[in-house]
Scaffold this motif. Structure first.
Motif, mmCIF file in Angstrom:
data_model
loop_
_atom_site.group_PDB
_atom_site.id
_atom_site.type_symbol
_atom_site.label_atom_id
_atom_site.label_comp_id
_atom_site.label_asym_id
_atom_site.label_seq_id
_atom_site.Cartn_x
_atom_site.Cartn_y
_atom_site.Cartn_z
ATOM 1 N N UNK A 86 131.615 76.344 75.741
ATOM 2 C CA UNK A 86 132.750 75.641 75.125
ATOM 3 C C UNK A 86 132.323 74.849 73.887
ATOM 4 N N UNK A 87 131.082 74.385 73.879
ATOM 5 C CA UNK A 87 130.501 73.694 72.721
ATOM 6 C C UNK A 87 131.382 72.537 72.232
ATOM 7 N N UNK A 88 131.918 71.760 73.153
ATOM 8 C CA UNK A 88 132.834 70.694 72.769
ATOM 9 C C UNK A 88 132.408 69.322 73.303
ATOM 10 N N UNK A 89 131.135 69.179 73.627
ATOM 11 C CA UNK A 89 130.659 67.924 74.220
ATOM 12 C C UNK A 89 130.571 66.794 73.186
ATOM 13 N N UNK A 90 130.024 67.113 72.017
ATOM 14 C CA UNK A 90 129.778 66.069 71.018
ATOM 15 C C UNK A 90 130.774 66.081 69.863
ATOM 16 N N UNK A 91 131.402 67.225 69.623
ATOM 17 C CA UNK A 91 132.398 67.333 68.552
ATOM 18 C C UNK A 91 133.577 68.155 69.066
ATOM 19 N N UNK A 92 134.741 67.966 68.445
ATOM 20 C CA UNK A 92 135.903 68.767 68.813
ATOM 21 C C UNK A 92 135.657 70.223 68.423
ATOM 22 N N UNK A 93 136.156 71.122 69.245
ATOM 23 C CA UNK A 93 136.011 72.549 68.968
ATOM 24 C C UNK A 93 137.347 73.235 69.266
ATOM 25 N N UNK A 94 138.303 73.103 68.348
ATOM 26 C CA UNK A 94 139.648 73.631 68.603
ATOM 27 C C UNK A 94 139.704 75.152 68.724
ATOM 28 N N UNK A 104 121.209 74.307 70.347
ATOM 29 C CA UNK A 104 120.115 74.238 71.310
ATOM 30 C C UNK A 104 120.009 72.821 71.899
ATOM 31 N N UNK A 105 120.954 71.987 71.529
ATOM 32 C CA UNK A 105 120.925 70.576 71.927
ATOM 33 C C UNK A 105 121.289 70.417 73.405
ATOM 34 N N UNK A 106 120.588 69.545 74.094
ATOM 35 C CA UNK A 106 120.869 69.280 75.504
ATOM 36 C C UNK A 106 122.284 68.745 75.681
ATOM 37 N N UNK A 107 122.943 69.203 76.727
ATOM 38 C CA UNK A 107 124.295 68.765 77.099
ATOM 39 C C UNK A 107 125.364 69.117 76.071
ATOM 40 N N UNK A 108 125.070 70.031 75.172
ATOM 41 C CA UNK A 108 126.043 70.383 74.134
ATOM 42 C C UNK A 108 127.128 71.325 74.646
ATOM 43 N N UNK A 109 126.851 72.002 75.765
ATOM 44 C CA UNK A 109 127.767 73.004 76.325
ATOM 45 C C UNK A 109 127.941 74.205 75.398
ATOM 46 N N UNK A 110 126.985 74.410 74.491
ATOM 47 C CA UNK A 110 127.055 75.524 73.548
ATOM 48 C C UNK A 110 126.214 76.712 74.021
ATOM 49 N N UNK A 111 126.561 77.878 73.526
ATOM 50 C CA UNK A 111 125.686 79.032 73.677
ATOM 51 C C UNK A 111 124.520 78.886 72.703
ATOM 52 N N UNK A 169 135.569 79.675 79.620
ATOM 53 C CA UNK A 169 134.424 79.112 78.902
ATOM 54 C C UNK A 169 133.395 78.553 79.867
ATOM 55 N N UNK A 170 132.128 78.664 79.492
ATOM 56 C CA UNK A 170 131.044 78.105 80.299
ATOM 57 C C UNK A 170 130.496 76.856 79.613
ATOM 58 N N UNK A 171 129.431 76.322 80.171
ATOM 59 C CA UNK A 171 128.730 75.209 79.528
ATOM 60 C C UNK A 171 127.467 75.710 78.820
#
Length: 201
Positions: A86-94, A104-111, A169-171
């Motif tokens: 989902x990649x929406x932990x630190x910034x909005x991702x509409x 590659x950032x920890x807890x970012x929920x990004x691929x 979406x995954x984390x």
């Protein structure tokens, strides 16, 4: 006058139906260069030269984009859906459903893009209760173990294409359907050398 109008009407109908154009078929992407690079990598690193996993995150998540490629037969032997983060932990991702974002950032929920070694088989609380640790081999994904980005299944993921709908979406994990994971699990259990999983865009 009436007869002429009827004639013109019928001619226009048949003319239009005869010139109807078919929808163009979607052409499959050419992954030949990626397959070749993957085989060279596997030979150099002592990975399995039987097959590898290719995940193309540029493909719509409702379409098959997880590919099992046979180096021996030079064909895709299986394919299915796979989630992206989902990649929406630190910034909005509409547009998180429409397109994968990477970090590659920890807890970012990004691929995370790049080559991975499919590691140890372990217990998962998701899906069929099986996961494989993924060891990132590049700067873009070398934090995968710390982030617990693993290959696992999830019963919310369909086992067939659902386009134009999106997969959940995954984390950050590449999660697949339970049925597909059973097939991957059987294949991995029979493979003695490390297997390459490569996420591209």
């Amino acid at each position: 006058m009436t007869a002429k109008l009827y004639l013109l009407f019928f001619l226009s109908v048949f003319s239009c139906s005869g010139t109807k154009k078919e929808e163009p078929k979607e052409t499959e992407k050419d992954y030949s260069a990626i397959h070749a690079e993957a085989l060279t990598f596997c030979k150099e690193k002592g990975f399995s030269e039987d097959y590898y996993f290719l995940v193309d995150m540029s493909v719509h998540s409702g379409k098959n984009r997880f590919f099992v490629y046979s180096f021996k037969d030079t064909i895709v032997t299986d394919k299915n859906l796979v989630t992206h983060g989902s990649c929406d932990k630190f910034v909005d991702n509409p547009y998180k459903y429409q397109a994968a974002k990477f970090s590659n950032r920890a807890d970012s929920h990004c691929s995370s893009k790049g080559k991975y070694k499919v590691g140890k088989r372990d217990y998962s609380s998701w899906g069929i209760n099986v996961k494989y640790w993924l060891h990132g081999l590049e700067e873009s994904n070398n934090n995968a173990v710390n982030r617990v980005v693993v290959l696992h299944s999830w019963d919310a993921v369909s086992n067939r294409e659902i386009y134009p709908q999106y997969s959940p979406l995954s984390w950050g994990c590449p999660a697949v359907s339970d049925i597909f994971m059973k097939k991957l699990d059987e294949k991995l259990k029979q493979t003695t050398k490390p297997v390459l999983l490569w996420i591209v865009e």
